[in-house]
Design an enzyme around this catalytic site. Structure first.
Site, short mmCIF file in Angstrom:
data_model
loop_
_atom_site.label_atom_id
_atom_site.label_comp_id
_atom_site.label_asym_id
_atom_site.label_seq_id
_atom_site.Cartn_x
_atom_site.Cartn_y
_atom_site.Cartn_z
N ASN A 9 1.02 -1.22 0.33
CA ASN A 9 -0.27 0.28 0.38
C ASN A 9 1.37 1.53 -0.01
O ASN A 9 1.22 1.59 1.03
CB ASN A 9 -1.13 -0.33 1.51
N TRP A 10 1.06 1.37 -1.24
CA TRP A 10 2.05 3.14 -1.52
C TRP A 10 1.48 3.94 -0.56
O TRP A 10 1.99 5.73 -0.30
CB TRP A 10 2.38 3.22 -2.68
N LYS A 11 -0.04 4.07 -0.58
CA LYS A 11 -0.72 5.58 0.33
C LYS A 11 -0.51 6.78 -0.79
O LYS A 11 -0.68 6.44 -1.73
CB LYS A 11 -0.43 5.59 1.83
N HIS A 95 -9.34 1.23 5.50
CA HIS A 95 -8.25 1.45 5.54
C HIS A 95 -8.60 2.99 6.61
O HIS A 95 -9.14 3.15 6.64
CB HIS A 95 -6.74 2.21 5.09
N GLU A 97 -6.82 4.79 7.62
CA GLU A 97 -6.55 6.48 7.45
C GLU A 97 -7.75 7.04 6.88
O GLU A 97 -7.93 7.79 7.05
CB GLU A 97 -5.15 6.21 7.16
N GLU A 167 -5.19 -4.42 10.59
CA GLU A 167 -4.40 -3.97 10.67
C GLU A 167 -3.92 -2.72 12.48
O GLU A 167 -4.79 -2.38 12.23
CB GLU A 167 -4.09 -2.82 10.15
N GLY A 173 2.73 2.43 11.08
CA GLY A 173 3.70 3.21 10.63
C GLY A 173 4.29 3.97 12.07
O GLY A 173 5.21 5.05 12.03
N SER A 213 3.48 -1.95 10.47
CA SER A 213 5.65 -2.00 10.48
C SER A 213 6.08 -3.48 9.82
O SER A 213 6.50 -4.03 10.86
CB SER A 213 5.51 -1.64 12.00
N GLY A 234 2.57 -1.23 4.07
CA GLY A 234 3.12 0.06 3.99
C GLY A 234 4.14 1.11 3.67
O GLY A 234 4.62 0.81 2.49
N GLY A 235 4.73 1.59 4.49
CA GLY A 235 5.93 1.69 4.35
C GLY A 235 7.17 1.37 3.76
O GLY A 235 7.68 1.56 2.81
P1 13P Z 1 3.03 0.21 7.85
O1 13P Z 1 3.80 -0.93 7.00
O2 13P Z 1 3.38 1.84 7.13
O3 13P Z 1 3.29 0.12 9.22
O4 13P Z 1 1.66 1.05 6.85
C1 13P Z 1 0.83 -0.39 7.18
C2 13P Z 1 -0.34 0.17 6.76
O5 13P Z 1 -0.94 1.18 6.82
C3 13P Z 1 -0.60 -0.69 5.42
O6 13P Z 1 -2.16 -0.71 4.77
#
Ligand code: 13P
Length: 254
Positions: A9-11, A95, A97, A167, A173, A213, A234-235
């Site tokens: 997930n590149w956000k 998600h 967020e 999640e 994050g 994470s 994510g990251g």
């Molecule tokens: P991180 O891997 O950056 O913690 O993000 C997880 C996430 O929200 C994937 O959708």
């Protein structure tokens, strides 16, 4: 038996040029396996170009959100029809967020899953508790409510291609991933709940992903958990080598 599913997930990162560089790196470093599905979720504006770039690579395309109507006067929204049009096969829904910043609630998550299935897009439905909810002993209550309302009105046949991502909000994050015990406990809870709501084969067919994470150095023990069928990253998905390393450690079918 389900494949291992790994989603990056590149956000809100990577304009088109960076997106294309990242997928070129992924294509160079990822070894495809028939038992592992690798998916990337770029921003809406990169979907079309990334879709073309990965067409022959085996890597699949996901959107980060969907709107529940197909077209019309909904300024700023993107429908399943349009996502399908640019080559999406998956869509992330609910998600944390989106729940936190954009007013996503369980009822809209449910409507978006309908829209995804109507367009033959595979939903990746995100659920997870906040730190306050975990510390207040409410984790299972939150997961139960989120999952039950997400799947309200669906039949077993709707879950043929379906993923749920656990999640925990406090692990996203933060560099602080949930422990393997916490992950397995929550996944098992979700699996058992789905088996009670539907039946065991239906529940076992749903891919349960963990997100929060995840990186190359901690994914191995997470994969080992019996009710983990994949990861939502994510990251660490923004770095081609790091993401490829996560993919390389994936087990085959479970
Ligand atoms: P991180 O891997 O950056 O913690 O993000 C997880 C996430 O929200 C994937 O959708």
């Amino acid at each position: 038996m389900t494949n291992t599913l790994i989603v990056g997930n590149w956000k809100m990162n990577n304009a088109v040029p960076e997106s294309l560089m990242l997928v070129a790196g992924l294509e160079a470093h990822i070894k495809q396996s028939p038992n592992v599905d690798v998916v990337v979720a770029p921003t809406f504006t990169s979907l079309y170009s990334v879709g073309i770039a990965i067409a022959d690579s085996g890597i699949k395309l996901a959107a980060q959100d969907i709107f529940w109507e197909e077209k019309g006067a909904y300024t700023g929204e993107i429908s399943g029809t349009f996502l399908k049009d640019v080559g999406c096969e998956y869509v992330i829904i609910g998600h944390s967020e989106r729940r936190k910043y954009f007013g996503e609630i369980n009822e809209t998550v449910n409507k978006k899953i309908y829209a995804a299935l109507r367009n033959a897009l595979i939903p990746i439905v995100c659920v997870g508790e906040t730190l306050a909810e975990r510390e207040g002993g409410k984790t299972f209550d939150v997961l139960e409510k989120q999952v039950k309302s997400a799947v309200a009105g669906f039949q077993p046949k709707d879950f043929e291609h379906f993923a749920v991502a656990y999640e925990p909000v406090w692990a996203i994050g933060t560099g602080k991933n949930a422990t393997e015990e916490q992950i397995e406990e929550s996944h098992k809870f979700i699996r058992n709940m789905l088996a009670k709501l539907y039946d065991a084969p239906t529940a076992n067919n749903i891919q349960l992903l963990y997100g929060g994470s995840v990186k190359a150095s901690n994914c191995k023990d997470i994969y080992k958990q019996p009710n983990v069928n994949g990861l939502l990253v994510g990251g660490a998905s923004l770095d081609a080598k790091g993401f490829a390393d996560i993919v390389a450690q994936a087990p085959g079918q479970k």
